[in-house]
Motif scaffolding. Sequence first.
Motif, PDB file in Angstrom:
ATOM      1  N   SER A   1       0.840  -1.199   0.000  1.00 12.09           N
ATOM      2  CA  SER A   1       0.000   0.000   0.000  1.00 12.09           C
ATOM      3  C   SER A   1       0.879   1.255   0.000  1.00 12.09           C
TER       4      SER A   1
ATOM      5  N   LYS B   1       1.125   4.091  -3.065  1.00  9.95           N
ATOM      6  CA  LYS B   1       0.962   5.529  -2.819  1.00  9.95           C
ATOM      7  C   LYS B   1       2.125   6.312  -3.419  1.00  9.95           C
ATOM      8  N   GLU B   2       3.332   5.821  -3.130  1.00 13.83           N
ATOM      9  CA  GLU B   2       4.537   6.514  -3.638  1.00 13.83           C
ATOM     10  C   GLU B   2       4.498   6.667  -5.152  1.00 13.83           C
ATOM     11  N   HIS B   3       3.984   5.649  -5.835  1.00 15.84           N
ATOM     12  CA  HIS B   3       4.007   5.659  -7.302  1.00 15.84           C
ATOM     13  C   HIS B   3       2.655   6.013  -7.899  1.00 15.84           C
ATOM     14  N   ASP B   4       1.745   6.452  -7.050  1.00 21.82           N
ATOM     15  CA  ASP B   4       0.408   6.834  -7.495  1.00 21.82           C
ATOM     16  C   ASP B   4      -0.231   5.712  -8.336  1.00 21.82           C
ATOM     17  N   ALA B   5      -0.041   4.475  -7.881  1.00 25.65           N
ATOM     18  CA  ALA B   5      -0.547   3.318  -8.637  1.00 25.65           C
ATOM     19  C   ALA B   5      -1.997   3.022  -8.253  1.00 25.65           C
ATOM     20  N   VAL B   6      -2.718   2.354  -9.158  1.00 27.42           N
ATOM     21  CA  VAL B   6      -4.060   1.873  -8.822  1.00 27.42           C
ATOM     22  C   VAL B   6      -3.859   0.755  -7.805  1.00 27.42           C
ATOM     23  N   ASN B   7      -4.468   0.903  -6.633  1.00 26.71           N
ATOM     24  CA  ASN B   7      -4.142  -0.025  -5.551  1.00 26.71           C
ATOM     25  C   ASN B   7      -5.115  -1.200  -5.464  1.00 26.71           C
TER      26      ASN B   7
ATOM     27  N   ASN C   1     -12.771   0.470  -2.074  1.00 22.20           N
ATOM     28  CA  ASN C   1     -12.525   1.905  -2.259  1.00 22.20           C
ATOM     29  C   ASN C   1     -13.836   2.645  -2.507  1.00 22.20           C
TER      30      ASN C   1
ATOM     31  N   GLY D   1       1.922   0.906 -12.992  1.00 24.88           N
ATOM     32  CA  GLY D   1       1.031   1.684 -12.122  1.00 24.88           C
ATOM     33  C   GLY D   1      -0.119   0.893 -11.519  1.00 24.88           C
TER      34      GLY D   1
ATOM     35  N   THR E   1     -12.266   2.088 -11.119  1.00 24.19           N
ATOM     36  CA  THR E   1     -10.914   1.675 -10.699  1.00 24.19           C
ATOM     37  C   THR E   1     -10.524   0.368 -11.376  1.00 24.19           C
TER      38      THR E   1
END
Length: 385
Positions: free
Chosen positions: A24, A28-34, A41, A345, A374
């Motif tokens: 997680s 966040k660091e890479h602004d990826a779809v989590n 979400n 991402g 998403t």
Amino acid sequence: MSESSLPFKSKLPGVGDTIFAQMSKKAKEHDAVNLSQGFPNFGTPDALIERVTHHMKAGRNQYPPMPGVRRLKEGLSDKIEGLYGARFDPDSEITITAGATQAIQMSINAFIHKGDEVILFEPAYDVYAPCVQLNGGKPKPVRLSPPEYRINWNAVKEKISDRTRCIIVNTPHNPSGTIWRNEDMKQLEQLTQRHDLLVLSDEVYHHMVYDGEEHQSICRYPRLRKRGMAAFSFGKTYHATGWKVGYFVAPETITNEFRKVFQYGMFAVSSPMQHAFADYLERSQHYLELSNFYQEKRDLFREIIKASRFKLLPCEGTYFQCVSFEEISNASDIDFVEKLIVDHGVAAIPVSPFYHDNHDEQIIRFCFAKTEETLNKAGEQLVNV
Ligand SMILES: Cc1ncc(COP(=O)(O)O)c(C=O)c1O
């Protein structure tokens, strides 16, 4: 003073942040779809939030009774009877906990002594083994293999010794998304009876079972009900994982012992949330429709993945879809998910950390408890991997 000079020795040497926290953070660091950690979400129902606010304003803000608010436990007793045909006494057999995690941890604390062996099925949810070890117990993993992750009951029998105290089961299963069948429950019943074992059943995904299959709760089986304890989660069922409310269901003798430990671990769980869940339980359509709700998401996500080079594994329950990437890369699953975040991402969870020996089958897990938008966004990336 350096940390190493402080007067303590780690009880869990070699353990760092869980894989869920790590992924997680990276997402966040890479602004990826989590699609890594298992949480929705989309929103918690407004009407449930309104009930929490209502009870806070009505002054239900002090300690509730240690085992939980009675009308919530009454509602749960009715619900379990309706679903699984077994009556649990609200006063002596149901306890409200801080999520299923606390129910699992406290039951292991209560029943596992130094040297006791505990059978669990790997890949296994990461809470079980450390809790057993913290009590001086020994996890005895039975390996399940993809794509079906079926139980080999002969392998289970071989693991049983005169030190075996308990079997931890988890259906629907995280991370594989598979479910146990009636035959498995019968085997479990026979084995635990013959060797006089306790059963700890993690049933947090009991409302997420697909294609018309039935959830195999230990509550359905009278002989398992007698020696079993089940952990459930409101967080999973009501899209409110951050509230950390769950419950523990077990016969009176087990519950008495459980509560001895629970009362010193937490004492009691958030009062306004318990009252709100008591009100909201009456809306049974919420949980009765949950399998359909998530099955639609599963189907959408599987459709998206079919257009990619990932190979789909079966998904019979939970909100997780496992895929194999063996046709895409020779990398380890940990390296692969890192690359997936950085280059494409999208964040997923590697399955190897769910095995004590990091057994790597080149399988990763996606969580599809996400909005359609998403899932489609992730899909646009995944088809190019
Ligand atoms: C198998 C399993 N058990 C227990 C839990 C924890 O549930 P809770 O958030 O209610 O503590 C999770 C959460 O991901 C889970 O996947």
